[in-house]
Design a protein around this motif. Structure first.
Motif, PDB file in Angstrom:
ATOM      1  N   GLY A   8     -26.627  -5.115  -7.075  1.00  0.00           N
ATOM      2  CA  GLY A   8     -26.949  -6.458  -7.528  1.00  0.00           C
ATOM      3  C   GLY A   8     -27.589  -7.326  -6.461  1.00  0.00           C
ATOM      4  N   GLY A  35     -18.095  -7.288  -8.317  1.00  0.00           N
ATOM      5  CA  GLY A  35     -18.297  -8.493  -9.118  1.00  0.00           C
ATOM      6  C   GLY A  35     -19.018  -8.182 -10.413  1.00  0.00           C
ATOM      7  N   ASP A  36     -20.073  -8.913 -10.711  1.00  0.00           N
ATOM      8  CA  ASP A  36     -20.790  -8.701 -11.972  1.00  0.00           C
ATOM      9  C   ASP A  36     -21.914  -7.670 -11.862  1.00  0.00           C
ATOM     10  N   ALA A  37     -22.064  -7.014 -10.716  1.00  0.00           N
ATOM     11  CA  ALA A  37     -23.084  -5.969 -10.571  1.00  0.00           C
ATOM     12  C   ALA A  37     -22.681  -4.762 -11.405  1.00  0.00           C
ATOM     13  N   GLY A  38     -23.533  -4.360 -12.304  1.00  0.00           N
ATOM     14  CA  GLY A  38     -23.214  -3.248 -13.197  1.00  0.00           C
ATOM     15  C   GLY A  38     -23.689  -1.903 -12.705  1.00  0.00           C
TER      16      GLY A  38
END
Length: 71
Positions: A8, A35-38
């Protein structure tokens, strides 16, 4: 070993010295909260011997077992 994870657009770094406790060694894993990194872009490992190893786009939310390559 020094382990760097890119995901990300961010970089996380952790160190693993292979030790835990009195006169002991163990297989303590390193955990990276992304975190929000996919998706992971890369994992780079610098081994104590100076060898560098790179793994491109490993799966997120998975155990990645890495062994130092022989020289």
């Amino acid at each position: 070993a020094t382990v760097q994870v890119r995901a990300g657009g961010r970089l996380w770094t952790q160190f693993h010295d292979g030790k835990s406790g009195y006169l002991g060694q163990s297989l303590i894993p390193l955990y990276f909260g992304l975190g929000d990194a996919g998706q992971i872009e890369s994992v780079e490992i610098k081994w104590p011997s100076g060898t560098k190893q790179s793994i491109s786009a490993p799966a997120a939310n998975a155990l990645l077992r890495v062994t130092e390559p022989s020289q």
